[in-house]
Design an enzyme around this catalytic site. Structure first.
Site, PDB file in Angstrom:
ATOM      1  CB  ALA A 125      -1.201   1.838   1.656  1.00 46.06           C
ATOM      2  CD  GLU A 126       0.226   5.322  -2.848  1.00 40.47           C
ATOM      3  OE1 GLU A 126      -0.823   4.900  -2.324  1.00 40.47           O
ATOM      4  OE2 GLU A 126       0.484   6.542  -2.985  1.00 40.47           O
TER       5      GLU A 126
END
Lengths: 217, 217
Positions: A45-46
């Site tokens: 997840a960025e």
């Protein structure tokens, strides 16, 4: 099976064992439901985690552990937390094996538009431009049409996300591979004919002799 | 480190029209007590540089709702309809920056670099008005560094000399903005004696931190 589940199940088959994968928020995030843990895939997840896990049990959420949409998540054994510079270093630097993103339009050149509808919706590009520019493989997961309008178009009329040609488009009707020779129709959704796909597609399709039905995870 | 301040005293350091880098991703890792104190003080004309503007009622969303922000540099405002409405009405000017570019521009500002060369945004709206250079056969956008008058950090632990550690996805922009703010104010969930945070767990060295907020009541 609804359209979103069909798309997610088909995209799940694209995910290679042991790979690092980023799933966009919304429809793409459903893909994780169909990837068995035995595949050893790490989801990024960025906002800063490698090794995103499922939703936590009700009442056991940790306010320091969310996905890029702000929803509570867990982390799998072997997970790592990272800051935003490292997160986008992984993305832009070519260390991310695959990204799955939603789309507003994909055109005959394989260009994606997915971040802005001028005058209507200006949410910002978030991480999308970096993901499309930098990921080793870019898969677009989207409905084939929205409000009766084909999302596969001759040329994007909405602002582009990147100049990079996306690698695969999975819709509720078809699997399409953008190439230098145009959009190749690779697979049909179960029970959907080539004629139905053509009728629902504004952009030109290259149709091989054999277009099998999708297999689903 | 110059000492621990009440949130009111810390907010009192921030003048009208100041630029603020604020840590957090959808309000995860955002210094909420600091934000509440700025809202209570009510100085306006602020520039906010952050990943996003959270949502109404949380994190940076509280500054937006209070009408204190006139300029935003962010990657995503899609989950805060108030920011979008104020952008459309002209009350806020908004520069939308790809997330990986935003964090690198901040990193460049904090690390004394003259800017960033990135492929992200080439041949999109992001390229407009920017210089494009060729390096070793690749094309890159020239993106300028970002600094701010203040960096407002949300940390997990701080010790008495300002060393900071973070949890999970609450790192995000925090360790990077700590370098790019001319004055750095950190709010930690707990303050512990020097030595409790192992040196390897310190992500922001105390030498960067000007002030800590006193512990929460």
């Amino acid at each position: 099976m609804d359209a979103k589940e069909l798309i997610a199940r088909r995209v799940a088959r694209e995910i290679a064992p042991g790979s690092l994968v980023n799933l966009g928020i919304g429809l793409p995030s459903l893909v994780a439901n169909y990837v068995p843990a035995s595949l050893g895939v790490f989801f990024q997840a960025e906002n800063g985690v490698i090794g995103l896990g499922a939703r936590p049990p009700e009442g056991m959420e940790d306010s320091h552990l969310t996905d890029a949409g702000g929803g509570f998540v867990t982390a799998v054994p072997g997970a790592a937390s990272i800051d935003s510079a490292m997160s986008f270093g992984l993305i832009r630097g070519g260390h991310l094996d695959m990204t799955v993103l939603g789309g507003l339009q994909v055109d005959e050149a394989g260009h994606l538009a997915n971040w802005k509808v001028p005058g209507k919706m200006v949410p910002g590009m978030g991480g999308a431009m970096d993901l499309v520019t930098g990921a080793a493989r870019v898969v677009v997961a989207m409905q084939h049409a929205a409000r009766g309008q084909s999302k596969i178009v001759p040329r994007c009329t909405l602002p582009l996300t990147a100049l990079r040609r996306v690698d695969l488009v999975v819709t509720d009707l078809a699997v399409i591979e953008p190439t230098a020779a145009g959009l190749i129709l690779r697979e049909r959704a179960p029970g959907v004919s080539i004629e139905e796909i053509r009728a629902a597609t504004e952009g030109a399709l290259v149709v091989p002799d054999d277009v099998p039905e999708m297999a689903l995870a | 480190m110059k000492g621990a301040l009440t949130p009111e005293a810390a907010a009192g350091l921030i003048p009208e029209g100041a630029s603020l880098m604020i840590g957090g991703f959808m309000a995860v890792g955002t210094p909420e007590r600091m934000i509440d104190a700025i809202v209570a003080r009510g100085v306006g004309g602020l520039t906010v540089i952050a990943n996003d503007t959270a949502m109404p009622g949380k994190g940076i969303g509280k500054l937006i709702s209070a009408g204190l922000v006139t300029r935003v540099i962010a990657s995503h405002i899609g989950l805060n309809p108030e920011t979008q409405a104020k952008m459309i009405s002209g009350e806020i000017t908004c520069e939308l920056v790809p997330q990986g570019t935003l964090i690198e521009r901040i990193r460049a500002g904090g690390m004394g670099l003259g800017g960033v060369l990135t492929p992200t945004g080439l041949s999109t709206e992001v390229e407009e008005g920017k210089q494009v250079v060729e390096v070793e056969g690749g094309r890159f956008l020239v993106e300028t560094p970002l600094k701010a008058d203040f960096a407002l950090i949300g940390a997990w632990q701080a010790d008495y000399i300002g060393n900071l550690s973070y949890l999970l996805t609450a790192h995000n922009f925090n360790p990077i903005i700590a370098l790019a703010g001319r004055m750095v104010i950190a709010e930690a969930e707990s303050i512990v004696p020097v030595g409790v945070i192992p040196p390897d767990a310190v992500k922001t060295p105390g030498v960067l931190v000007d002030h800590l907020l006193i512990r929460a009541a």
